[in-house]
Design a protein around this motif. Structure first.
Motif, PDB file in Angstrom:
ATOM      1  N   HIS A  34       6.751  28.034 -95.562  1.00  0.00           N
ATOM      2  CA  HIS A  34       5.920  27.040 -94.866  1.00  0.00           C
ATOM      3  C   HIS A  34       4.434  27.374 -95.014  1.00  0.00           C
ATOM      4  O   HIS A  34       3.612  26.488 -95.301  1.00  0.00           O
ATOM      5  N   LEU A  35       4.085  28.637 -94.824  1.00  0.00           N
ATOM      6  CA  LEU A  35       2.684  29.051 -94.933  1.00  0.00           C
ATOM      7  C   LEU A  35       2.167  28.886 -96.351  1.00  0.00           C
ATOM      8  O   LEU A  35       0.995  28.574 -96.573  1.00  0.00           O
TER       9      LEU A  35
ATOM     10  N   ARG B 183       3.378  26.599 -98.612  1.00  0.00           N
ATOM     11  CA  ARG B 183       3.329  25.188 -98.991  1.00  0.00           C
ATOM     12  C   ARG B 183       2.324  24.383 -98.178  1.00  0.00           C
ATOM     13  O   ARG B 183       1.594  23.543 -98.704  1.00  0.00           O
ATOM     14  N   VAL B 184       2.296  24.637 -96.861  1.00  0.00           N
ATOM     15  CA  VAL B 184       1.473  23.821 -95.976  1.00  0.00           C
ATOM     16  C   VAL B 184       0.085  24.418 -95.763  1.00  0.00           C
ATOM     17  O   VAL B 184      -0.929  23.717 -95.839  1.00  0.00           O
ATOM     18  N   ALA B 185       0.050  25.730 -95.486  1.00  0.00           N
ATOM     19  CA  ALA B 185      -1.251  26.383 -95.274  1.00  0.00           C
ATOM     20  C   ALA B 185      -1.865  26.849 -96.579  1.00  0.00           C
ATOM     21  O   ALA B 185      -3.021  27.292 -96.604  1.00  0.00           O
ATOM     22  N   GLN B 186      -1.073  26.776 -97.659  1.00  0.00           N
ATOM     23  CA  GLN B 186      -1.529  27.170 -98.996  1.00  0.00           C
ATOM     24  C   GLN B 186      -2.002  28.625 -99.045  1.00  0.00           C
ATOM     25  O   GLN B 186      -2.957  28.964 -99.744  1.00  0.00           O
ATOM     26  N   LEU B 187      -1.304  29.464 -98.302  1.00  0.00           N
ATOM     27  CA  LEU B 187      -1.579  30.890 -98.368  1.00  0.00           C
ATOM     28  C   LEU B 187      -0.848  31.483 -99.565  1.00  0.00           C
ATOM     29  O   LEU B 187       0.332  31.190 -99.797  1.00  0.00           O
ATOM     30  N   GLY B 188      -1.546  32.326-100.325  1.00  0.00           N
ATOM     31  CA  GLY B 188      -0.945  32.981-101.468  1.00  0.00           C
ATOM     32  C   GLY B 188      -0.112  34.174-101.043  1.00  0.00           C
ATOM     33  O   GLY B 188      -0.122  34.587 -99.876  1.00  0.00           O
ATOM     34  N   VAL B 189       0.611  34.766-102.015  1.00  0.00           N
ATOM     35  CA  VAL B 189       1.483  35.904-101.719  1.00  0.00           C
ATOM     36  C   VAL B 189       0.697  37.057-101.109  1.00  0.00           C
ATOM     37  O   VAL B 189       1.128  37.658-100.113  1.00  0.00           O
TER      38      VAL B 189
ATOM     39  N   GLN C 248      -2.122  36.982 -99.490  1.00  0.00           N
ATOM     40  CA  GLN C 248      -2.593  36.628 -98.147  1.00  0.00           C
ATOM     41  C   GLN C 248      -1.473  36.748 -97.118  1.00  0.00           C
ATOM     42  O   GLN C 248      -1.681  37.239 -96.009  1.00  0.00           O
ATOM     43  N   ILE C 249      -0.269  36.301 -97.499  1.00  0.00           N
ATOM     44  CA  ILE C 249       0.871  36.412 -96.596  1.00  0.00           C
ATOM     45  C   ILE C 249       1.237  37.874 -96.374  1.00  0.00           C
ATOM     46  O   ILE C 249       1.554  38.293 -95.254  1.00  0.00           O
TER      47      ILE C 249
ATOM     48  N   ASN D  10       1.624  42.367 -92.658  1.00  0.00           N
ATOM     49  CA  ASN D  10       1.531  43.819 -92.559  1.00  0.00           C
ATOM     50  C   ASN D  10       0.350  44.317 -91.737  1.00  0.00           C
ATOM     51  O   ASN D  10       0.449  45.369 -91.103  1.00  0.00           O
ATOM     52  N   LYS D  11      -0.761  43.557 -91.731  1.00  0.00           N
ATOM     53  CA  LYS D  11      -1.978  44.075 -91.106  1.00  0.00           C
ATOM     54  C   LYS D  11      -2.488  43.249 -89.936  1.00  0.00           C
ATOM     55  O   LYS D  11      -3.269  43.752 -89.120  1.00  0.00           O
ATOM     56  N   TRP D  12      -2.066  41.983 -89.843  1.00  0.00           N
ATOM     57  CA  TRP D  12      -2.623  41.125 -88.789  1.00  0.00           C
ATOM     58  C   TRP D  12      -1.540  40.450 -87.966  1.00  0.00           C
ATOM     59  O   TRP D  12      -1.740  39.371 -87.419  1.00  0.00           O
TER      60      TRP D  12
END
Length: 401
Positions: free
Chosen positions: A256-257, A259-265, A267-268, A273-275
């Motif tokens: 979902h993140l 496709r919809v938020a357009q976050l890359g690998v 960024q995810i 892991n950190k946020w």
């Protein structure tokens, strides 16, 4: 100062995501010659504390990375009279988080081992790179002392297939090494052995749940000394809610993140892991700060705490079913050893299962192994301080010996 002899001792380096624990210890006598911890590495307010010869040195320091922390630690050793290069060390023992499918026993470190640990660093992006920094620094600055890697995944290498296998295409899983490895194995193995000693029973007769609760957190179900399940999986991201890691999450959220938020690998990866975890929920990953915020009425901190406890209780319940009769439930690591409220809330309302926490015993702060369950409880609830450094030193000494 008089130079302290460290002949036959092992220097243990335990590099975490934002900390560096180190200890100079004789694995035979268990005497700790010196130890210390660098905290909040990479953050604005870093510090290092060094204990040696009855003295304690605590200082604020700029510690942008683990390499700097190791260098500052070596300076403190020398300042206190033990120059590591001439101290007669037996070995340097390194905690390495992920051993992949290759490393499942203590291993003498060579260039090939360094290369392979680096290759599998994407399985533990918060830890293996930090572990490698410790390895490279020790091999460079103490070239005459053998370095030994002790892997966090080793204890769980023999998990039953049902617990180690993900339900995805078998050929894909086998080709890419996709399976559940488990982590914090050095701690779970050490603590489970101490539990058996504390109870005065052979470890082969004890069914136990071990809860390693720190900035990283994991649970294990151990039957007769052998782990049958654990909360962490292919990486240290799965399982319990942690300081900055999400723990269990619906894989569909990631899609979902993307496709919809357009976050890359990448960024995810950084997000999970950190946020995420406690930090993502309330902006804090230090349990002390979260406790203070809850006391001040902060609703975000309260929600983070409740999510943390909810996930923890879910794993405890699952492992009670897997084990059948449970002899002991044990809390260890920073939060497990010090947060009385976490212990009480994690086991609240389980009296009909024979689990009863004694409030007075639970409130006692101690560095010793102790029972916090009521006298009439049928399940022993314990607090057992972990000692990964001693376990690593013993394994390192065995390899070089």
């Amino acid at each position: 100062m008089t130079v302290t002899s460290a002949t036959g001792a092992v220097l243990v380096l335990n590099a975490g995501s934002s900390s560096l624990k180190y200890q100079l210890i004789n694995p035979d006598t268990e005497i700790v010659i010196a130890d210390g911890i660098a905290e909040r590495i990479g953050e604005m307010q870093s510090s290092i504390t060094h204990h040696q010869g009855g003295e304690t040195i605590t200082q604020d320091a700029e510690l942008p990375d683990h390499r700097t922390a190791i260098s500052v630690a070596q300076d403190l050793f020398a300042e206190c009279g033990t120059a590591l290069a001439t101290a007669g060390l037996l070995a340097v023992g390194h905690r390495v988080v992920h051993g992949g499918q290759i490393f499942h026993r203590p291993t003498l470190i060579t260039d090939d081992v360094v290369e392979e640990v680096g290759r599998i660093s994407d399985l533990a992006p918060l830890h293996n790179p930090a572990n490698l920094i410790g390895i490279e620094a020790a091999r460079s600055q103490l070239p005459q002392v053998p370095s030994v890697a002790v892997f966090d995944t080793a204890f769980f290498h023999g998990l039953p297939d049902a617990a180690a296998t993900y339900a995805i295409d078998r050929e894909v899983a086998e080709h890419y090494g996709v399976r559940r490895y488990g982590f914090h194995g050095t701690s779970h193995e050490y603590v489970s052995g101490r539990v058996a000693d504390f109870l005065g029973r052979p470890i082969g007769e004890v069914n136990q749940i071990v809860l390693h609760l720190g900035n990283g957190a994991s649970a294990s179900a151990i039957s007769g000394g052998r782990p049958i399940d654990t909360s962490m999986g292919m990486t240290p991201l799965e399982g319990l809610v942690m300081g900055t890691r999400s723990g269990d999450i619906d894989p569909g959220v990631l899609l979902h993140l993307n496709r919809v938020a357009q976050l890359g690998v990448d960024q995810i990866d950084t997000l999970l892991n950190k946020w995420s975890g406690l930090k993502g929920l309330c902006g804090e990953n230090d349990f002390r700060s979260i406790t203070e915020k809850m006391a001040a009425g902060d609703s975000g901190a309260r929600k983070a705490y409740e999510v943390y406890i909810h996930r923890l209780r879910r794993y405890i319940g699952a492992y009670m079913i897997e084990l059948g009769p449970v002899d002991a439930i044990t809390f260890t690591a920073g939060v497990g050893e010090n947060a009385a409220s976490v212990r009480a809330d994690a086991l609240a309302g389980l009296e009909h299962y024979g689990i009863v926490v004694d409030a007075e015993r639970n409130a006692v702060r101690s560095k010793e192994a102790r029972r916090i369950s009521a006298d009439d409880a049928t399940v022993d609830v314990l607090v057992v301080p972990t000692n990964e450094e001693l376990a690593i030193a013993r394994q390192a000494a065995t390899v070089v010996g």
